[in-house]
Design an enzyme around this catalytic site. Sequence first.
Site, short mmCIF file in Angstrom:
data_model
loop_
_atom_site.label_atom_id
_atom_site.label_comp_id
_atom_site.label_asym_id
_atom_site.label_seq_id
_atom_site.Cartn_x
_atom_site.Cartn_y
_atom_site.Cartn_z
N LYS B 75 0.87 -1.18 0.00
CA LYS B 75 0.00 0.00 0.00
C LYS B 75 0.90 1.22 0.00
O LYS B 75 1.94 1.24 0.67
CB LYS B 75 -0.89 -0.04 1.24
CG LYS B 75 -1.97 1.03 1.29
CD LYS B 75 -2.84 0.87 2.54
CE LYS B 75 -4.00 1.83 2.59
NZ LYS B 75 -4.83 1.61 3.81
N SER B 150 -9.65 1.53 2.78
CA SER B 150 -8.75 2.31 1.94
C SER B 150 -7.70 1.47 1.21
O SER B 150 -7.09 1.96 0.27
CB SER B 150 -8.05 3.36 2.80
OG SER B 150 -7.24 2.75 3.78
N SER B 174 -9.88 -0.78 6.91
CA SER B 174 -9.25 -0.57 5.60
C SER B 174 -8.57 -1.77 4.98
O SER B 174 -8.23 -1.73 3.80
CB SER B 174 -8.26 0.59 5.70
OG SER B 174 -8.97 1.81 5.74
#
Lengths: 95, 486, 473
Positions: B75, B150, B174
């Site tokens: 990420k 996310s 997330s």
Amino acid sequence: MQIDGSLIAYLEDLSCLTLSEDEKNRLTGDLEEILGGMARLGELDTGNVPERSHPFDDVNAFREDETLPPFDRELILKNAPNRRGDVFVAPKTVE
Amino acid sequence: MLNMSALKLSDAVRAKKLGVAEAVRAYLDKAAGNGHNAFLTVDGERALARAGAVQARLDAGELLSPLAGVPIALKDNITTAGVRTTCASKMLGGYVPVYNATVVEKLERAGLVVMGKLNMDEFAMGGSSETGAFGPVRNPWDVSRVAGGSSGGSAAAVAGGEIPIALGSDTGGSIRQPCSFCGVTGIKPTYGSVSRYGLIAYASSLDQIGPVGQSVEDCAALLSVISGPDEKDSTCVTGKAFDFGRDIPEKLDGFVIGLPRNYFGGGIDGAVRQAVLAAAEELEDAGGRVEEFEMPLMDYVIPAYYIIACAEASSNLSRYDGLKYGYRSASANTLSEVYRLSRSEGFGLEVKRRIMLGSFVLSSGYYDAYYKKALQTRALIKDAYDGLFKRFDMILSPVAPTTAYRLNENVDDPMKMYMGDIYTVSVNLAGLPAVSLPCGFDGKGLPVGFQLIGEAFSEKKLAAAAMAYQRRTDWHTKRPAGGEAV
Amino acid sequence: MTWETVIGLEVHAELSTKSKIFCGCTTAFGGEPNTHVCPVCSGMPGVLPRLNRAVVEYAVRLGLALGCEITRYCKFDRKNYFYPDLPKAYQVSQLYSPICRDGRLDIEAGGQAKTVGIREIHMEEDAGKLIHDAQGTFMDFNRCGVPLLEIVSQPDFRSVGEVTAYLEKLREILLYLGVCDCKMQEGSLRADVNLSVRRPDGEFGVRTEMKNLNSFKAVGRAIEFERLRQIKVLESGGRITQETRRWDDEAGESFGMRSKENAQDYRYFPEPDLLPLRIGEDWLEQIRETIPELAHQKRERYVRDFGLSGFEATVLTGHKSLSDLFEAVSERCGYPLEAARLITGEIMRLMNVTNTLPEDLALDAGKLSALVSLMMEGKINRNAYKETAEAVFMSGADPEAYISEKGLLMVNDSDAVSEAAGAVIAANPDAAADYRAGKTKAFGFLMGQVMRKLGGTANPDAVKKILKNMLDN
């Protein structure tokens, strides 16, 4: 929770933001709705409940007082949008 | 090969049936298409160089981890020295860190090959991976729909077969929610078990890095690589390193699983309810005992979470001022212009919304009614969970009330967006571990997931139950466009 | 009608730890710009702080020395504001639970003893340095993260004299504790002054805060300026506005800062990246044991145990190097009174004539104690004592060697004295007659003659006794 222009302006100052008119209009509505929802916590009786800022109760995480080898100054300044020599540059803070 | 689990891939590599570079190249080719906009940065050159180094270590007989030689993507809020790390924000669009996150050091030591950086919501603020500055992530099961967030890029890349395994971060769901939207597996570890050093902070007391993969086995293997104490993170000094064997218990005899009745009332999709309850039955068949209960404080978790997360975020994101790194407005002359214009032009609307909210709840006059109240509510939630884990080994719950929705469907309705976190945020407030698993599909053929929540540092027990589930079901092996994992 | 000035102080002391409060960078003063900086103290994205244990121990040491109550469970808080010298845009400090509370410091000003209340002591990180010129402001982060203790007094001061006495006493304690080098010119000790004026026993007035005071002198001048300014405003019917003022030492006046900078809402909240502190009994005791005897305690002990005068005790404890020397000398020779007299007398005189600062004093306690012993054991007389002391001070001479070389050993030998006395009497019959006739004055003259004949090294008591005998019979 009534959000007015002066509160938005105050929050802009605290947040160091300058919102567009469109953003102001949207956020005024959003904040009113969201803060209204947040105010629901008022229903809870939290009289003398301790405030929990960490998930757990651990304490005392220390470093010993020892110095590490110096970090390469070039790397510190590498991402500076504006530098002069070995210092970062900001517009004048004092007139 | 692209359908191999990470562990199988490493087995093949370590058995010399497959070269590390070969594996990396295959995934580089696949990722090059980037059909889901999951990748923000693919660093082929660096990856191939690392592949060579790992191969050399393997050939030298150096004992590496069960994931040695496996390509991995991170990420884009995880700091990588020399590789652009943007948090999907214009603010950090050109930011190239000068140090590595602790997890990156651990991955390299274990012989994994970092191949690139993954798309996300800007600064991890969002539940759909639409708030980023570089376009939304698309769901591999239906590219007109969101991948969740996310960590949407992490889930989509794994689901799309663009990477065998990935790292995400979970502040309020997330990791778990995008995994559920994309039909892959993810673990939100106990707070403090994985170092946050180098994780660009959204909400410091809630953030936690975790694995996203094709199975619990893969995720557990990755978690044992990245977990453990770190002298650079004060909140990760008591954290234990997990070591999951690859032994899977046949039966779950003696496991008591709590099922929060009130999670299945109004507001949840019928298909989601059905699939999650079916998963509960599956675990019962596996020997577990399922007991229903009423989850307390359900109406207060969203307010408490958003107050605390936004408060911490408003402070954490103040360092982006256009002076030291990151975006600096070209039209700024005075100091106050550099601050205000750089931040206003560099941040997207959702980030500004949360910064403004955070500034509000901490400001004098409102602190007690909002922030202090939220901290007290957090204490009540933590105590409630402590009580529940005296009764249950784990809690089984939905991850999200819905399956993946259409792109732009909710972007203009933040409140609705926030309500989508109803089942996930309390886990972060209490610092607990949870694993998110695929458990079926809705009528539109979109994946549904469920989560198992355990007490602090009970990852091993959670993994055991999850592994048992995945041994009895094949939901986690389903891939979009029929591609099956092997 | 008179006005009373009410003053409170916030003193910032930079701690002399090796490394910064939250990272391993050195705390050394100066250095090339941005060379004492790492990702942590320059606030790069993703970094986390790690607390330096020594900072907590120094804070507790000072707290105990000032009789504070130590907060057994305390936290750090973030103070949020934007300024270029603050890379994270928040300062890690302590608002809700400072580590030390409710202490006291006894001072003496204008002959008056007084106790000043210490409201709290808290730990925090220093900010960076900004250099300004025509082109702009330049940021050097070397000082970012240097540990600070902020020592906040109660508004107990009523005069510059009290403030100065407090600052000097506090400085002395910080030095004796070894927690701060107190170099004001390097900014390692800084003071903010909160000041208001009121009618005696009236309500407290509106206070202003003056920052940027880097010398005791500046503190005094700033107080005097602000006191008069406020009185002038009030007497002309005006009102004082609560504000922060920046003292300009060159201009000799303070200027109000823009109201925007005043109306600050710092949004303090608990620092989530650091764990709370719990200070247990054992740890507290360990720290207590590291606290050395402080100047005022030494002063009392010198008077009580050694019978020194208050003046001598004060001079000796005025600087650590002097009290160290005194204790070493009296320890060895066992004549504390005489050791004190030697150091506060002859040694201080020599320090003055040679402009030697206490910190530069390099005297061998062994030699000085040997000298004191020689005198106390009647081996030399006062003149020889002074002469030898000077030789030891100037050239590090060895007392025994010097005395024998210069033949300064005191003559007690009665034959030698009788011989000299006999000769003097014979050479001065008139004086001897005068004495016998009752003119006691003449004795002094004869006495001096004998002493001179013996080269000034004779024991005066012996000379007196023998000369008297010879004259009387």
